[in-house]
Design a protein around this motif. Sequence first.
Motif, mmCIF file in Angstrom:
data_model
loop_
_atom_site.group_PDB
_atom_site.id
_atom_site.type_symbol
_atom_site.label_atom_id
_atom_site.label_comp_id
_atom_site.label_asym_id
_atom_site.label_seq_id
_atom_site.Cartn_x
_atom_site.Cartn_y
_atom_site.Cartn_z
ATOM 1 N N PHE A 214 0.995 -1.393 -0.052
ATOM 2 C CA PHE A 214 0.541 -0.107 -0.062
ATOM 3 C C PHE A 214 1.002 1.024 0.075
ATOM 4 O O PHE A 214 2.443 1.141 0.297
ATOM 5 C CB PHE A 214 -0.970 0.158 1.212
ATOM 6 N N SER A 215 -0.044 2.277 -0.255
ATOM 7 C CA SER A 215 0.774 3.566 -0.660
ATOM 8 C C SER A 215 0.660 4.225 1.190
ATOM 9 O O SER A 215 -0.351 4.876 1.208
ATOM 10 C CB SER A 215 0.888 4.545 -1.662
ATOM 11 N N ALA A 216 2.166 4.417 1.883
ATOM 12 C CA ALA A 216 1.588 5.080 2.773
ATOM 13 C C ALA A 216 1.009 6.933 2.594
ATOM 14 O O ALA A 216 1.047 7.003 2.003
ATOM 15 C CB ALA A 216 2.523 5.302 3.743
ATOM 16 N N PRO A 217 -0.389 7.078 3.254
ATOM 17 C CA PRO A 217 -0.368 8.263 3.049
ATOM 18 C C PRO A 217 -0.559 9.409 4.160
ATOM 19 O O PRO A 217 -0.546 10.621 3.373
ATOM 20 C CB PRO A 217 -2.026 7.996 3.700
ATOM 21 N N TYR A 218 1.056 10.154 3.931
ATOM 22 C CA TYR A 218 1.291 10.467 5.040
ATOM 23 C C TYR A 218 2.686 11.479 5.027
ATOM 24 O O TYR A 218 3.167 11.640 5.172
ATOM 25 C CB TYR A 218 2.234 10.268 6.281
ATOM 26 N N GLY A 219 2.729 11.351 3.474
ATOM 27 C CA GLY A 219 4.271 12.631 2.854
ATOM 28 C C GLY A 219 5.149 11.225 2.157
ATOM 29 O O GLY A 219 5.608 10.481 2.722
ATOM 30 N N ASP A 220 5.656 11.880 1.690
ATOM 31 C CA ASP A 220 7.282 12.197 0.661
ATOM 32 C C ASP A 220 8.484 12.305 1.972
ATOM 33 O O ASP A 220 9.645 11.545 0.493
ATOM 34 C CB ASP A 220 7.395 12.527 -0.790
ATOM 35 N N GLY A 221 8.225 12.875 2.944
ATOM 36 C CA GLY A 221 9.244 12.698 3.640
ATOM 37 C C GLY A 221 9.901 14.188 3.262
ATOM 38 O O GLY A 221 10.873 14.953 3.964
ATOM 39 N N LEU A 222 9.209 15.259 2.838
ATOM 40 C CA LEU A 222 9.768 16.728 1.926
ATOM 41 C C LEU A 222 8.821 17.558 2.991
ATOM 42 O O LEU A 222 8.239 18.657 3.115
ATOM 43 C CB LEU A 222 9.707 17.061 0.973
ATOM 44 N N SER A 223 8.084 17.247 3.889
ATOM 45 C CA SER A 223 6.870 17.613 5.045
ATOM 46 C C SER A 223 7.783 19.461 5.686
ATOM 47 O O SER A 223 7.141 20.563 5.322
ATOM 48 C CB SER A 223 6.462 17.542 6.058
#
Length: 235
Positions: A214-223
């Motif tokens: 699954f794709s985690a919904p919490y972003g790509d680490g560039l928040s």
Amino acid sequence: IDNAMRHSITHMSRLHFTSAEPYKQRVIQLLGTDHHVHNTGALSVDNLRTMELLSVPAIKERFGVDLSIPTALITFHPETVGLDDIDAQWREFSTALSEIARRYQLLVTLPNADTKGLQLRANWMEFLKTAPNTTGVDSLGALGYLSCMKHAAFMLGNSSSGYIEGSFFPKWVIDVGERQTGRIVTPNMIRCPIQTSSILAAVERTGREQIPTFSAPYGDGLSAQRMVGLLKSFS
């Protein structure tokens, strides 16, 4: 209890950063406008993408716990509603733990300062005196905790870390009770009541099933980068 404070702060704020799209939509619903509401992703994902997590030997050297042995990482806090049920909840939870300890090593992080936290901590201390294959710690620190999460067989309890951080690895997370109700439930999560039979059934599932892709919904680490850009342009 947290919701009353969280919603009040939301209504008093002018700029909003959320960790996932459904949370952005919830803020918009609360405010009645999407003005200055941004889904930036979760800062904890930024941390996880840049932290050099500890190896199994390093964890053993630092904390005395050998995670080459199949281990359940356990964090169980009091629920902030339904506190009258805490004794019954502890009986169910601790009975399940006694069974789980026959198959897994248990690494327990002790509860926080919530209401009834001292009572629950006293229960934990009694449990730790006699429980086999069990280690209890006040805190592993961020690096230690996330490193143990990476190497554990699964997580069990009601910590919010099971949601964002648990989805990053991803890691099987058994979330018990209602403390985290309302959060996004990703496919690595198994939610169940605080009942011995339900908890043991969830543990059995983690042992026989692979975590779905699954794709985690919490972003790509560039928040943080997004937040800084939005802060600079905010007026």
